[in-house]
Design an enzyme around this catalytic site. Sequence first.
Site, mmCIF file in Angstrom:
data_model
loop_
_atom_site.group_PDB
_atom_site.id
_atom_site.type_symbol
_atom_site.label_atom_id
_atom_site.label_comp_id
_atom_site.label_asym_id
_atom_site.label_seq_id
_atom_site.Cartn_x
_atom_site.Cartn_y
_atom_site.Cartn_z
ATOM 1 N N ASP A 1 0.817 -1.205 0.000
ATOM 2 C CA ASP A 1 0.000 0.000 0.000
ATOM 3 C C ASP A 1 0.852 1.257 0.000
ATOM 4 O O ASP A 1 1.653 1.470 0.902
ATOM 5 C CB ASP A 1 -0.888 -0.031 1.261
ATOM 6 C CG ASP A 1 -1.840 1.138 1.299
ATOM 7 O OD1 ASP A 1 -2.158 1.676 0.229
ATOM 8 O OD2 ASP A 1 -2.259 1.510 2.404
ATOM 9 N N GLY B 1 -11.686 8.355 0.825
ATOM 10 C CA GLY B 1 -11.715 7.874 2.212
ATOM 11 C C GLY B 1 -12.337 8.872 3.184
ATOM 12 O O GLY B 1 -12.269 10.093 2.982
ATOM 13 N N CYS C 1 -9.694 11.039 4.632
ATOM 14 C CA CYS C 1 -8.696 11.389 3.615
ATOM 15 C C CYS C 1 -8.941 12.822 3.163
ATOM 16 O O CYS C 1 -10.091 13.218 2.972
ATOM 17 C CB CYS C 1 -8.882 10.416 2.461
ATOM 18 S SG CYS C 1 -8.095 10.936 0.957
ATOM 19 N N THR D 1 -6.985 14.117 0.510
ATOM 20 C CA THR D 1 -6.198 14.247 -0.726
ATOM 21 C C THR D 1 -6.878 15.129 -1.775
ATOM 22 O O THR D 1 -6.229 15.972 -2.401
ATOM 23 C CB THR D 1 -5.900 12.852 -1.308
ATOM 24 O OG1 THR D 1 -5.059 12.176 -0.387
ATOM 25 C CG2 THR D 1 -5.197 12.921 -2.647
ATOM 26 N N GLY E 1 -14.577 5.258 0.774
ATOM 27 C CA GLY E 1 -15.762 5.955 0.263
ATOM 28 C C GLY E 1 -17.087 5.356 0.684
ATOM 29 O O GLY E 1 -18.127 5.933 0.394
ATOM 30 N N TYR F 1 8.755 18.923 3.949
ATOM 31 C CA TYR F 1 8.383 19.020 2.538
ATOM 32 C C TYR F 1 6.979 18.490 2.248
ATOM 33 O O TYR F 1 6.504 18.540 1.132
ATOM 34 C CB TYR F 1 9.401 18.248 1.681
ATOM 35 C CG TYR F 1 9.490 16.775 2.030
ATOM 36 C CD1 TYR F 1 8.621 15.854 1.446
ATOM 37 C CD2 TYR F 1 10.412 16.311 2.971
ATOM 38 C CE1 TYR F 1 8.670 14.516 1.785
ATOM 39 C CE2 TYR F 1 10.465 14.981 3.315
ATOM 40 C CZ TYR F 1 9.604 14.089 2.723
ATOM 41 O OH TYR F 1 9.647 12.781 3.066
ATOM 42 N N ARG F 2 6.290 17.945 3.268
ATOM 43 C CA ARG F 2 4.975 17.397 2.954
ATOM 44 C C ARG F 2 3.890 17.923 3.886
ATOM 45 O O ARG F 2 4.165 18.409 4.982
ATOM 46 C CB ARG F 2 5.006 15.864 2.956
ATOM 47 C CG ARG F 2 5.322 15.227 4.283
ATOM 48 C CD ARG F 2 5.282 13.717 4.157
ATOM 49 N NE ARG F 2 3.915 13.217 3.991
ATOM 50 C CZ ARG F 2 3.609 11.930 4.008
ATOM 51 N NH1 ARG F 2 4.557 11.017 4.122
ATOM 52 N NH2 ARG F 2 2.365 11.543 3.882
ATOM 53 N N GLY G 1 -4.587 13.567 5.693
ATOM 54 C CA GLY G 1 -5.575 12.815 6.443
ATOM 55 C C GLY G 1 -6.020 13.616 7.640
ATOM 56 O O GLY G 1 -5.319 14.516 8.103
ATOM 57 N N THR H 1 -31.661 -9.273 -3.119
ATOM 58 C CA THR H 1 -33.063 -9.675 -3.273
ATOM 59 C C THR H 1 -33.786 -8.692 -4.205
ATOM 60 O O THR H 1 -34.528 -9.096 -5.095
ATOM 61 C CB THR H 1 -33.768 -9.680 -1.896
ATOM 62 O OG1 THR H 1 -32.928 -10.359 -0.961
ATOM 63 C CG2 THR H 1 -35.104 -10.393 -1.952
HETATM 64 P P1 5GP Z 1 -13.004 4.756 4.352
HETATM 65 O O1 5GP Z 1 -13.546 3.357 4.347
HETATM 66 O O2 5GP Z 1 -12.702 5.264 5.720
HETATM 67 O O3 5GP Z 1 -13.834 5.693 3.541
HETATM 68 O O4 5GP Z 1 -11.604 4.683 3.557
HETATM 69 C C1 5GP Z 1 -10.545 3.875 4.000
HETATM 70 C C2 5GP Z 1 -9.354 4.110 3.077
HETATM 71 O O5 5GP Z 1 -8.906 5.464 3.143
HETATM 72 C C3 5GP Z 1 -8.108 3.312 3.456
HETATM 73 O O6 5GP Z 1 -8.178 1.975 3.109
HETATM 74 C C4 5GP Z 1 -7.029 4.082 2.700
HETATM 75 O O7 5GP Z 1 -6.951 3.696 1.344
HETATM 76 C C5 5GP Z 1 -7.533 5.519 2.751
HETATM 77 N N1 5GP Z 1 -6.799 6.310 3.755
HETATM 78 C C6 5GP Z 1 -6.533 5.995 5.047
HETATM 79 N N2 5GP Z 1 -5.865 6.979 5.664
HETATM 80 C C7 5GP Z 1 -5.683 7.948 4.745
HETATM 81 C C8 5GP Z 1 -5.028 9.213 4.772
HETATM 82 O O8 5GP Z 1 -4.521 9.695 5.788
HETATM 83 N N3 5GP Z 1 -5.011 9.910 3.602
HETATM 84 C C9 5GP Z 1 -5.575 9.409 2.457
HETATM 85 N N4 5GP Z 1 -5.472 10.131 1.350
HETATM 86 N N5 5GP Z 1 -6.221 8.235 2.400
HETATM 87 C C10 5GP Z 1 -6.272 7.512 3.536
#
Ligand code: 5GP
Length: 344
Positions: free
Chosen positions: A125, A179, A182, A184, A217, A281-282, A286, A313
Amino acid sequence: MPHIDNDMKLNFKDVLSRPNCSTLKSRSEVNLTRSFSFRNAKQMYTGILIIAANMDTVGTFEMAKFSLFTAVHKHYSLHQWQEFAGQNPDYLEYLAASSGTGSSDFEQLEQILEAIPQVKYICLDVANGYSEHFVEFVKNVRKRFPQHTIMAGNVVTREMVEELILSGANIIKVGIGPGSVCTTWKKTGVGYPHLSAMMECADAAHGLKGHIISDGGCSCPGDVAKAFGGGADLVMLGGMLAGHSESGGELIEREGKKYKLFYGMSSEMAMKKYAGGEAEYRTSEGKTVEVPFKGDVEHTIRDILGGIRSTCTSVGAAKLKKLSQRTTFIRVTQQVNPIFSDAR
Ligand code: 5GP
């Protein structure tokens, strides 16, 4: 010149599944178990393919005992793995060991898989699976573990699904930005509406006899059903499994109410915990939230499975395997009546 793709791309909230005529008399007739034999790997899996996310608040050993399949987060030590394996041999076939692309991650992964041969799944991952370095990493892991089933991601487009499968991955993790914790999309402006991403990626993967995980999601059982209906082979859940007895994260009590902390793996909180803080730098991608405590995860899982059975069903799918063939999504502008939106 920058290009604009004018094709409409959708999220779960943009669609509902259209009901179909059905010969099923009861939800109890629906079989949610599926069997897969994975490309490149020699083993077969039979079970219900909802997978707990490899986040340290969700992919815990406690969750592994109650969830259906768990991508165990990468922050457990070899010793903790050995202890769990010794005490819980029956759960090992439903676990994946996770790793990022760092050399210390990979060394630890090797040690775990050598020490516990019953673990057959690897979850590779990275936040962005588009780098050449990641593709090389997947090739190396495939060489080192020819018999294991490798999950790899995250990506959101066909060509990268194909490249990762041809590099040795069996199951591609799809999802950039959807997420629950998330940020992003907000921080970078990069991503892909998730329902469209997973449908396009599933089509690409299935063409090569590969599989996909719809990752992120899902906010309710209906979204999990839409993911399977859209062609996902596995559905990964973070937020829906957070806040339970089996989840990680600190338990907080305030004014007689209980909450559990839940945070993204790229959040400031996770970076502080595991990387000694945010590198200059980042930025964090999340967030951290307090989830009202939900008790045992068993109830939530039952609720999710009950929802999917009802979906099957309603659209006339006697088996989960048939759900995508029986699914027609219709575009909607509303799927929830908001008047009592706080009540369960
Ligand atoms: P959820 O089911 O909560 O909607 O999404 C879970 C997914 O969110 C995780 O499996 C992973 O791919 C993503 N995710 C987890 N932590 C972070 C984060 O801090 N930043 C981002 N961009 N994605 C995250």
